[in-house]
Design a protein around this motif. Sequence first.
Motif, PDB file in Angstrom:
ATOM      1  N   SER A   1       0.812  -1.215   0.000  1.00 41.49           N
ATOM      2  CA  SER A   1       0.000   0.000   0.000  1.00 41.49           C
ATOM      3  C   SER A   1       0.848   1.267   0.000  1.00 41.49           C
ATOM      4  CB  SER A   1      -0.938   0.004   1.199  1.00 41.49           C
ATOM      5  OG  SER A   1      -0.193  -0.017   2.397  1.00 41.49           O
ATOM      6  N   GLY A   2       2.086   1.175   0.468  1.00 41.39           N
ATOM      7  CA  GLY A   2       2.962   2.345   0.468  1.00 41.39           C
ATOM      8  C   GLY A   2       3.314   2.810  -0.935  1.00 41.39           C
ATOM      9  N   SER A   3       3.596   1.870  -1.819  1.00 37.51           N
ATOM     10  CA  SER A   3       3.932   2.248  -3.187  1.00 37.51           C
ATOM     11  C   SER A   3       2.704   2.743  -3.944  1.00 37.51           C
ATOM     12  CB  SER A   3       4.572   1.079  -3.916  1.00 37.51           C
ATOM     13  OG  SER A   3       3.686  -0.008  -3.988  1.00 37.51           O
ATOM     14  N   ILE A   4       1.532   2.183  -3.640  1.00 38.52           N
ATOM     15  CA  ILE A   4       0.298   2.656  -4.266  1.00 38.52           C
ATOM     16  C   ILE A   4       0.000   4.079  -3.819  1.00 38.52           C
ATOM     17  CG2 ILE A   4      -2.201   2.315  -4.368  1.00 38.52           C
ATOM     18  CD1 ILE A   4      -1.664  -0.693  -4.222  1.00 38.52           C
TER      19      ILE A   4
ATOM     20  N   ILE B   1      -0.171   7.503  -6.168  1.00 34.86           N
ATOM     21  CA  ILE B   1      -1.343   8.374  -6.177  1.00 34.86           C
ATOM     22  C   ILE B   1      -0.939   9.812  -5.889  1.00 34.86           C
ATOM     23  CG2 ILE B   1      -3.487   8.895  -4.947  1.00 34.86           C
ATOM     24  CD1 ILE B   1      -3.826   5.833  -4.642  1.00 34.86           C
ATOM     25  N   ILE B   2      -0.089  10.007  -4.898  1.00 38.17           N
ATOM     26  CA  ILE B   2       0.362  11.358  -4.545  1.00 38.17           C
ATOM     27  C   ILE B   2       1.151  11.983  -5.681  1.00 38.17           C
ATOM     28  CG2 ILE B   2       1.886  12.656  -3.005  1.00 38.17           C
ATOM     29  CD1 ILE B   2       0.986  10.715  -0.779  1.00 38.17           C
ATOM     30  N   VAL B   3       2.046  11.219  -6.282  1.00 37.04           N
ATOM     31  CA  VAL B   3       2.870  11.737  -7.378  1.00 37.04           C
ATOM     32  C   VAL B   3       2.016  12.088  -8.588  1.00 37.04           C
ATOM     33  CG1 VAL B   3       4.631  11.062  -9.069  1.00 37.04           C
ATOM     34  CG2 VAL B   3       5.015  10.650  -6.651  1.00 37.04           C
TER      35      VAL B   3
ATOM     36  N   ILE C   1      -5.288   5.921 -13.615  1.00 32.13           N
ATOM     37  CA  ILE C   1      -4.808   4.724 -12.918  1.00 32.13           C
ATOM     38  C   ILE C   1      -4.935   4.903 -11.407  1.00 32.13           C
ATOM     39  CG2 ILE C   1      -2.761   3.309 -12.460  1.00 32.13           C
ATOM     40  CD1 ILE C   1      -1.940   3.825 -15.384  1.00 32.13           C
ATOM     41  N   SER C   2      -4.687   6.115 -10.933  1.00 27.14           N
ATOM     42  CA  SER C   2      -4.816   6.378  -9.497  1.00 27.14           C
ATOM     43  C   SER C   2      -6.247   6.187  -9.020  1.00 27.14           C
ATOM     44  CB  SER C   2      -4.358   7.802  -9.184  1.00 27.14           C
ATOM     45  OG  SER C   2      -2.997   7.953  -9.434  1.00 27.14           O
TER      46      SER C   2
ATOM     47  N   VAL D   1      -8.476   4.234 -10.342  1.00 28.51           N
ATOM     48  CA  VAL D   1      -8.727   2.790 -10.353  1.00 28.51           C
ATOM     49  C   VAL D   1      -8.109   2.146  -9.118  1.00 28.51           C
ATOM     50  CG1 VAL D   1      -8.217   0.641 -11.566  1.00 28.51           C
ATOM     51  CG2 VAL D   1      -8.992   2.634 -12.851  1.00 28.51           C
ATOM     52  N   LEU D   2      -6.891   2.539  -8.771  1.00 29.60           N
ATOM     53  CA  LEU D   2      -6.248   1.977  -7.577  1.00 29.60           C
ATOM     54  C   LEU D   2      -6.989   2.354  -6.302  1.00 29.60           C
ATOM     55  CD1 LEU D   2      -2.482   2.478  -8.459  1.00 29.60           C
ATOM     56  CD2 LEU D   2      -3.748   0.334  -8.358  1.00 29.60           C
ATOM     57  N   ILE D   3      -7.521   3.580  -6.252  1.00 23.08           N
ATOM     58  CA  ILE D   3      -8.306   3.994  -5.093  1.00 23.08           C
ATOM     59  C   ILE D   3      -9.570   3.147  -4.974  1.00 23.08           C
ATOM     60  CG2 ILE D   3      -9.704   5.875  -4.153  1.00 23.08           C
ATOM     61  CD1 ILE D   3      -7.558   7.797  -5.272  1.00 23.08           C
ATOM     62  N   LEU D   4     -10.252   2.946  -6.101  1.00 21.02           N
ATOM     63  CA  LEU D   4     -11.461   2.114  -6.086  1.00 21.02           C
ATOM     64  C   LEU D   4     -11.142   0.676  -5.683  1.00 21.02           C
ATOM     65  CD1 LEU D   4     -13.342   3.368  -9.255  1.00 21.02           C
ATOM     66  CD2 LEU D   4     -13.929   3.772  -6.858  1.00 21.02           C
ATOM     67  N   LEU D   5     -10.046   0.127  -6.203  1.00 18.36           N
ATOM     68  CA  LEU D   5      -9.669  -1.229  -5.830  1.00 18.36           C
ATOM     69  C   LEU D   5      -9.342  -1.347  -4.349  1.00 18.36           C
ATOM     70  CD1 LEU D   5      -7.452  -2.385  -8.836  1.00 18.36           C
ATOM     71  CD2 LEU D   5      -9.686  -3.242  -8.161  1.00 18.36           C
TER      72      LEU D   5
END
Length: 60
Positions: free
Chosen positions: A4-7, A11-13, A46-47, A49-53
């Motif tokens: 989760s740290g890399s995700i 997202i922040i970047v 992509i961010s 989508v990652l948030i939804l996942l």
Amino acid sequence: MTDSGSILTFIIVSFCLAIILIMKKDSLPAQMKRYLALLAIVMVSISFVLILLSFFRAGT
């Protein structure tokens, strides 16, 4: 996808890149602005989508 740290970093970047492009849109050359805007759109999409996942994984 378990890190989760890399995700969170991605997202922040991606959102920071989009904000910087919006703030500096007048000082960028047109050719570079087009490619950076496309990159930012892809990264922000992509961010989302990652948030939804992560929300779906938290619910299970």
